[in-house]
Design an enzyme around this catalytic site. Structure first.
Site, PDB file in Angstrom:
ATOM      1  N   ASN A  88       0.825  -1.210   0.000  1.00 17.97           N
ATOM      2  CA  ASN A  88       0.000   0.000   0.000  1.00 17.97           C
ATOM      3  C   ASN A  88       0.858   1.258   0.000  1.00 17.97           C
ATOM      4  O   ASN A  88       1.915   1.303   0.631  1.00 17.97           O
ATOM      5  CB  ASN A  88      -0.939   0.004   1.208  1.00 17.97           C
ATOM      6  CG  ASN A  88      -1.997  -1.072   1.084  1.00 17.97           C
ATOM      7  OD1 ASN A  88      -2.160  -1.642   0.005  1.00 17.97           O
ATOM      8  ND2 ASN A  88      -2.705  -1.338   2.154  1.00 17.97           N
ATOM      9  N   HIS A 105       6.155  -0.473  -2.468  1.00 15.31           N
ATOM     10  CA  HIS A 105       5.825   0.280  -3.684  1.00 15.31           C
ATOM     11  C   HIS A 105       5.821   1.794  -3.476  1.00 15.31           C
ATOM     12  O   HIS A 105       5.164   2.516  -4.218  1.00 15.31           O
ATOM     13  CB  HIS A 105       4.451  -0.181  -4.218  1.00 15.31           C
ATOM     14  CG  HIS A 105       4.468  -1.600  -4.720  1.00 15.31           C
ATOM     15  ND1 HIS A 105       3.335  -2.357  -4.873  1.00 15.31           N
ATOM     16  CD2 HIS A 105       5.493  -2.400  -5.099  1.00 15.31           C
ATOM     17  CE1 HIS A 105       3.655  -3.566  -5.333  1.00 15.31           C
ATOM     18  NE2 HIS A 105       4.959  -3.618  -5.463  1.00 15.31           N
TER      19      HIS A 105
HETATM   20  P1  NAD Z   1      -5.633  -6.144  -5.576  1.00 15.72           P
HETATM   21  O1  NAD Z   1      -6.713  -5.155  -5.963  1.00 15.72           O
HETATM   22  O2  NAD Z   1      -4.988  -6.925  -6.654  1.00 15.72           O
HETATM   23  O3  NAD Z   1      -6.276  -7.201  -4.553  1.00 15.72           O
HETATM   24  C1  NAD Z   1      -7.056  -6.797  -3.487  1.00 15.72           C
HETATM   25  C2  NAD Z   1      -7.360  -8.018  -2.666  1.00 15.72           C
HETATM   26  O4  NAD Z   1      -7.979  -7.571  -1.475  1.00 15.72           O
HETATM   27  C3  NAD Z   1      -8.314  -9.018  -3.332  1.00 15.72           C
HETATM   28  O5  NAD Z   1      -7.773 -10.314  -3.164  1.00 15.72           O
HETATM   29  C4  NAD Z   1      -9.606  -8.866  -2.540  1.00 15.72           C
HETATM   30  O6  NAD Z   1     -10.271 -10.132  -2.340  1.00 15.72           O
HETATM   31  C5  NAD Z   1      -9.097  -8.358  -1.212  1.00 15.72           C
HETATM   32  N1  NAD Z   1     -10.038  -7.511  -0.489  1.00 15.72           N
HETATM   33  C6  NAD Z   1     -10.865  -6.544  -0.974  1.00 15.72           C
HETATM   34  N2  NAD Z   1     -11.560  -5.991   0.019  1.00 15.72           N
HETATM   35  C7  NAD Z   1     -11.157  -6.614   1.163  1.00 15.72           C
HETATM   36  C8  NAD Z   1     -11.521  -6.486   2.525  1.00 15.72           C
HETATM   37  N3  NAD Z   1     -12.442  -5.602   2.931  1.00 15.72           N
HETATM   38  N4  NAD Z   1     -10.915  -7.278   3.436  1.00 15.72           N
HETATM   39  C9  NAD Z   1      -9.975  -8.211   3.051  1.00 15.72           C
HETATM   40  N5  NAD Z   1      -9.605  -8.370   1.768  1.00 15.72           N
HETATM   41  C10 NAD Z   1     -10.192  -7.575   0.837  1.00 15.72           C
HETATM   42  O7  NAD Z   1      -4.595  -5.353  -4.654  1.00 15.72           O
HETATM   43  P2  NAD Z   1      -3.084  -5.661  -4.292  1.00 15.72           P
HETATM   44  O8  NAD Z   1      -2.821  -7.130  -4.257  1.00 15.72           O
HETATM   45  O9  NAD Z   1      -2.729  -4.829  -3.110  1.00 15.72           O
HETATM   46  O10 NAD Z   1      -2.378  -5.070  -5.583  1.00 15.72           O
HETATM   47  C11 NAD Z   1      -1.212  -4.528  -5.456  1.00 15.72           C
HETATM   48  C12 NAD Z   1      -1.097  -3.128  -6.077  1.00 15.72           C
HETATM   49  O11 NAD Z   1      -2.114  -2.172  -5.736  1.00 15.72           O
HETATM   50  C13 NAD Z   1       0.123  -2.535  -5.539  1.00 15.72           C
HETATM   51  O12 NAD Z   1       0.914  -2.094  -6.597  1.00 15.72           O
HETATM   52  C14 NAD Z   1      -0.304  -1.357  -4.654  1.00 15.72           C
HETATM   53  O13 NAD Z   1       0.726  -0.437  -4.592  1.00 15.72           O
HETATM   54  C15 NAD Z   1      -1.528  -0.900  -5.337  1.00 15.72           C
HETATM   55  N6  NAD Z   1      -2.564  -0.135  -4.604  1.00 15.72           N
HETATM   56  C16 NAD Z   1      -2.436   0.373  -3.321  1.00 15.72           C
HETATM   57  C17 NAD Z   1      -3.517   1.062  -2.685  1.00 15.72           C
HETATM   58  C18 NAD Z   1      -3.377   1.667  -1.293  1.00 15.72           C
HETATM   59  O14 NAD Z   1      -2.274   2.046  -0.920  1.00 15.72           O
HETATM   60  N7  NAD Z   1      -4.485   1.801  -0.523  1.00 15.72           N
HETATM   61  C19 NAD Z   1      -4.718   1.200  -3.375  1.00 15.72           C
HETATM   62  C20 NAD Z   1      -4.831   0.671  -4.678  1.00 15.72           C
HETATM   63  C21 NAD Z   1      -3.762   0.011  -5.272  1.00 15.72           C
END
Ligand code: NAD
Length: 230
Positions: A88, A105
């Site tokens: 994140n 990241h």
């Molecule tokens: P992803 O979107 O690929 O996967 C999200 C996962 O979280 C899914 O498996 C889903 O089932 C699960 N999920 C969704 N809601 C949930 C909840 N309430 N409780 C538990 N699990 C839940 O995301 P990822 O694997 O983190 O992808 C990585 C990329 O996304 C990275 O490059 C990251 O830097 C970036 N990213 C970060 C943020 C942030 O900092 N908040 C936001 C968006 C994307």
């Protein structure tokens, strides 16, 4: 010696704080691909678009609050040696009270120049504008690891996972490499838990606890704290 817990977290952990996950965030800007929004090629082609995307994400991240799962993970530090390894780019782990957080990241809270000197500077919630430069005079960009750029702290993170007594993977689809490969460094005798909403291929030896992190993580942490007094 306190036990050691390593948390591997992803965007699903911040979903219940109102921040879109990886796919959903792209969805908000669905006329563009991630390559246009989060890659050196995209930055070269249209830096103003990339800045606008990250300025919006930064503003949303600052308006968000840590949720019950972030807070529970921070509370683990009462009885355990805890390292959070996160994909994140928000700072909700830190705002919940976690003190050792490795951002694989990068972080929205920092900007850096685009020249050879990569010294980063803290901007917190402030937007980055076109024409805004670092002390060396190059355009500022978000201090985020884009596709094709080098993931940070990988060696350190894999050592932490390999020495953990418990590994909790939460809110990541394990689809972005090399971060996803860290799950495999866990010791055979470590307790390994995975919490996401759904997962087709759960890594070997991980106990799958499906459901929203705010429902799954606090009772799991409570159990760990009770079974392992300070
Ligand atoms: P992803 O979107 O690929 O996967 C999200 C996962 O979280 C899914 O498996 C889903 O089932 C699960 N999920 C969704 N809601 C949930 C909840 N309430 N409780 C538990 N699990 C839940 O995301 P990822 O694997 O983190 O992808 C990585 C990329 O996304 C990275 O490059 C990251 O830097 C970036 N990213 C970060 C943020 C942030 O900092 N908040 C936001 C968006 C994307």
């Amino acid at each position: 010696m306190p036990g050691k817990v390593v948390i591997l977290s992803g965007s699903g952990l911040s979903a219940e704080s109102g921040l879109p996950t990886f796919r959903d965030a792209a969805g908000l800007w669905r006329q563009y691909s991630w390559v246009e929004l989060a890659s050196p090629e995209g930055w070269r082609k249209h830096p103003e678009l990339v800045l606008a995307f990250y300025n919006e994400r930064r503003a949303k991240a600052w308006a968000a609050q840590p949720n019950a799962a972030h807070l529970a993970l921070a509370a683990l530090e009462k009885n355990f040696d805890v390292v959070v390894v996160t994909q994140n780019v928000d700072n909700l782990h830190e705002r919940a009270g976690s003190t050792r957080v490795l951002h694989l990241h990068g972080e929205l809270a920092y900007a850096r120049g685009t020249g050879p000197k990569r010294r980063r500077q803290r901007i917190d919630a402030a937007p980055i504008e076109m024409g805004q430069t670092c002390p060396e005079g190059t355009q500022l960009r978000p201090d985020i690891v884009w596709f094709g750029e080098e993931t940070r702290f990988l060696g350190e993170a894999s050592e932490h996972v390999a020495s953990a007594d418990k590994v909790l993977v939460v809110g990541t689809s394990l689809s972005v490499y090399p971060a996803a490969g860290l799950v495999e460094y866990a010791r055979a005798d470590a307790e390994k838990v995975l919490n996401v909403l759904e997962m087709e291929h759960v890594p070997a030896d991980y106990r799958f606890m499906p459901g929203p992190a705010t429902r799954i993580v606090p009772p799991l942490v409570d159990g760990w704290l009770r079974s392992h007094p300070p």
